[in-house]
Design an enzyme around this catalytic site. Structure first.
Site, PDB file in Angstrom:
ATOM      1  CE  LYS A 277      -3.842  -2.128   0.034  1.00  0.00           C
ATOM      2  NZ  LYS A 277      -4.919  -2.196   1.218  1.00  0.00           N
ATOM      3  NE  ARG A 312      -6.638  -9.358  -0.922  1.00  0.00           N
ATOM      4  CZ  ARG A 312      -6.404  -8.479  -1.861  1.00  0.00           C
ATOM      5  NH1 ARG A 312      -5.373  -7.604  -1.583  1.00  0.00           N
ATOM      6  NH2 ARG A 312      -6.817  -8.684  -3.052  1.00  0.00           N
TER       7      ARG A 312
END
Length: 334
Positions: A277, A312
């Site tokens: 991210k 994840r």
């Protein structure tokens, strides 16, 4: 009086004091709890002072996960993913990539056919089906017997994926985009992952604001879990994801990560999806998503140390190695 929220202060230390409480039959334990209330300074209390219902929610086994950290490998079949640049846009490449992730240690493969990067546009239903179904079918044909998650907001895409061999539905909108999606999950009796995120990724990056991001995300997930239960999905079939990076600034992400263990009070497994991210690139000085492996692994381990049952990730082999060494180093054994 303001509502009280209870965050277990998780430890994985080899020395465990008398009276410490195990977190959901997992690897962590806690003897103290942080009490959070809107507009008030947090306080820490002994675990023995927890309300009975919260104690039960924190300690009961989690039905759809193992008693060790589980890795969910990300297989994007989109040509415009922010994280892998269309690496798996072709079905054969996605199948090969998924099998490689499974070999490296992923127990769950998350197959997505619609980019959810900031500014991404909605993909037509038939195009999304065209992208994901051959991959799911191919993974099953090649002998993958683990969990295949379909990452979608749409009921008809989920239905087609389940027919092809998917066994979990992961919705970034928290089952708010398509009112029929929960019914598909309930009828098929498959586990679901409910995430705090936007209905429309195209606008999620435009000035997200919260009065208290931690408690607002918690309230959203609590409400969505109750709504899913009302539609016939048992709580034991639900996983919660606070949605790191979705409609959140860097400050919001860090607030959630610092107190991630609060979400165990929901009484369901917690999934952490922070891999590659933007905030990892900002803090770790890695402008390109493909250069954020080390930072992504560090955040995953931080989440696991707070008891997150599923991470994840894109970099499965590196994450699996890190988890194995982390567990050995905190337990003193392999």
């Amino acid at each position: 009086m303001a509502r009280a929220y209870y965050r277990p202060i998780i430890s994985c230390d080899i020395a465990r004091p008398e009276g410490a409480v195990s977190l959901a039959s997992g690897w962590g334990w806690f003897s103290s709890v942080e009490v959070l209330q809107r507009g008030m300074t947090p306080v820490v209390i002994p675990a023995s002072e927890l309300p009975a219902a919260t104690h039960c929610a924190l300690t009961q086994p989690r039905g759809v996960v193992a008693e060790h950290p589980m890795i969910m490998g990300i297989v994007n079949t989109t040509p415009d993913s922010f994280s892998d640049g269309g690496l798996h846009a072709a079905a054969k490449d996605a199948i090969a990539g998924g099998l490689a992730m499974a070999q490296a240690g992923a127990e769950i493969l998350d197959i997505g056919g619609e980019s959810t990067r900031p500014g991404a546009q909605t993909v037509a239903h038939d195009e999304e089906i065209r992208r994901v179904v051959p991959v799911i079918h191919g993974l099953r044909q090649e002998g993958f017997t683990g969990v295949i998650s379909i990452d979608t907001r749409k009921a008809d895409v989920a239905q087609a994926a389940l027919v092809a061999g998917a066994s979990l539905i992961n919705d970034v909108s928290g089952f708010t985009y398509d009112p029929d999606l929960a019914g598909v999950a309930a009828k098929a009796d498959v586990p679901v992952c409910v995430m705090h995120g936007p209905v429309d990724p195209a606008t999620m990056h435009l000035g997200p604001q919260y009065d208290d991001v931690l408690l607002e995300v918690y309230d959203f997930l609590e409400a969505r879990i109750a709504a899913l239960e009302a539609q016939g999905i048992a709580r034991t079939r639900i996983i919660a994801d606070p949605g790191i990076g979705f409609a959140k600034t860097q400050a919001h992400n860090l607030e959630l990560l610092a107190r991630l263990s609060l979400f165990h009070s929901l009484g369901v497994p917690v999934l952490l999806g922070a891999s590659r991210k933007r905030f990892i690139g900002t803090i770790g000085n890695a402008p390109q998503a493909v250069d954020r492996m080390a930072g992504s692994v560090a955040v995953a381990l931080g989440g696991i140390a707070q008891g997150a049952q599923i991470v994840r990730v894109h970099d499965v082999a590196e994450t699996a190695q890190a988890i194995a060494l982390w567990r050995a180093s905190v337990s003193g054994t392999v």
